[in-house]
Write an enzyme that holds these catalytic residues in place. Structure first.
Site, mmCIF file in Angstrom:
data_model
loop_
_atom_site.group_PDB
_atom_site.id
_atom_site.type_symbol
_atom_site.label_atom_id
_atom_site.label_comp_id
_atom_site.label_asym_id
_atom_site.label_seq_id
_atom_site.Cartn_x
_atom_site.Cartn_y
_atom_site.Cartn_z
ATOM 1 N N ASP A 1 0.818 -1.218 0.000
ATOM 2 C CA ASP A 1 0.000 0.000 0.000
ATOM 3 C C ASP A 1 0.851 1.266 0.000
ATOM 4 O O ASP A 1 2.078 1.217 0.142
ATOM 5 C CB ASP A 1 -0.961 -0.003 1.210
ATOM 6 N N ASN B 1 -7.755 -2.900 14.089
ATOM 7 C CA ASN B 1 -9.131 -3.230 13.678
ATOM 8 C C ASN B 1 -9.157 -4.453 12.754
ATOM 9 O O ASN B 1 -10.168 -4.731 12.134
ATOM 10 C CB ASN B 1 -9.786 -2.023 13.001
ATOM 11 N N HIS C 1 -7.231 -4.856 10.074
ATOM 12 C CA HIS C 1 -6.916 -4.612 8.662
ATOM 13 C C HIS C 1 -5.590 -5.260 8.251
ATOM 14 O O HIS C 1 -4.694 -5.463 9.062
ATOM 15 C CB HIS C 1 -6.984 -3.120 8.298
ATOM 16 N N GLU D 1 -9.493 -2.018 5.012
ATOM 17 C CA GLU D 1 -10.184 -1.689 6.262
ATOM 18 C C GLU D 1 -11.455 -2.533 6.398
ATOM 19 O O GLU D 1 -11.983 -3.050 5.400
ATOM 20 C CB GLU D 1 -10.556 -0.205 6.258
#
Ligand code: GLP
Length: 253
Positions: free
Chosen positions: A67, A136, A138, A143
């Protein structure tokens, strides 16, 4: 998913770096999928040291990163390109032209996402994908959401991710709110996947990823479906997993 417990952060990095080095030594033309964040710093430091000591060469390796922040050029110290250049690429003998990241400054982001997917396909896919884990759940910047997204795509980062990234920027306004990330098709298409996790603050995310339902609300849970996924985590990160779920792994050094 195989789970190996490491004593602490340093031990986790050693176990992960040993696997990457072993692969590069035995399959020198490997395509490595690489991750950023705090977790891989010790891994890249070890690989850099082992290169300097003459134990491993990256001359024929090609890398694709997961990313990049939207709007940050590679010269920006918080861009993932800058991170990779300084933490690994400039320390080893990899050819700069063989290191790939999404371009967060591309004017046509749809075309950039397509280009990245085609690039990964043209390299023959990923041999080993290294992943970190967000609080979370990810992976990359995939996400939590209503559906797993297959291809490279632009994401709006969750508030919790923006807050987690704040430690690396001068102010909250400087933290990018969007990023471009590899999607689940390329991550899951990797021949093997290595999920590296450290710290008690990740323990809840580990439980959800490893033993919770496979759901896009916990993106890493998709790794339960991967035929060759390995979690290497320190004991703090595994502290909420039932002991029976871990294969305790003794250090052979
Ligand atoms: C970041 C990155 C991920 C990384 C994760 C965990 O936002 N996009 O690739 O794995 O969050 O980061 P860290 O290792 O710093 O906890």
């Amino acid at each position: 998913m195989r789970i190996y417990a490491a004593e602490n952060y340093e031990d986790m990095c050693l176990k992960v770096a040993e696997r990457i080095a072993a692969l590069v030594i035995t399959e020198p033309c490997s395509v490595l999928g690489l991750a950023t964040g705090s977790t891989p710093l010790g891994i890249y430091a070890l690989l850099s040291r082992w290169y300097a000591d003459g134990h491993v060469s990256f001359r024929q390796v090609r890398t694709v990163n997961l990313d990049e922040y939207l709007g940050l050029a590679g010269s920006h110290p918080q861009s993932y390109r800058y991170y990779m250049d300084h933490r690994l690429f400039q320390n080893v003998d990899i050819r700069p032209a063989n290191t790939y990241l999404p371009d967060g400054t591309a004017s046509d982001l749809t075309a950039e996402c397509l280009r990245y997917d085609r690039l990964i396909a043209s390299l023959g896919g990923i041999r080993l994908q290294l992943l970190g884990l967000g609080h979370n759940g990810h992976i990359g910047f995939n996400e939590p959401g209503d559906a797993f997204v297959p291809g490279t795509h632009v994401v709006a980062l969750e508030e919790s991710t923006i807050q987690a990234n704040l430690r690396l920027f001068d102010s909250i306004d400087a933290v990018p709110r969007r990023a471009v990330t590899m999607g689940m098709r390329d991550i899951m298409g990797a021949k093997s996947v290595l999920l590296a996790v450290s710290g008690a603050d990740k323990a809840e995310a580990v439980v959800k990823a490893v033993s919770g339902p496979v759901t896009p609300q916990v993106p890493a849970s998709i790794l339960q479906l991967h035929p060759d996924a390995t979690l290497i985590a320190d004991k703090a990160a595994l502290s909420l997993l039932h002991e029976i779920e871990c294969i305790y792994y003794t250090n052979i050094q």
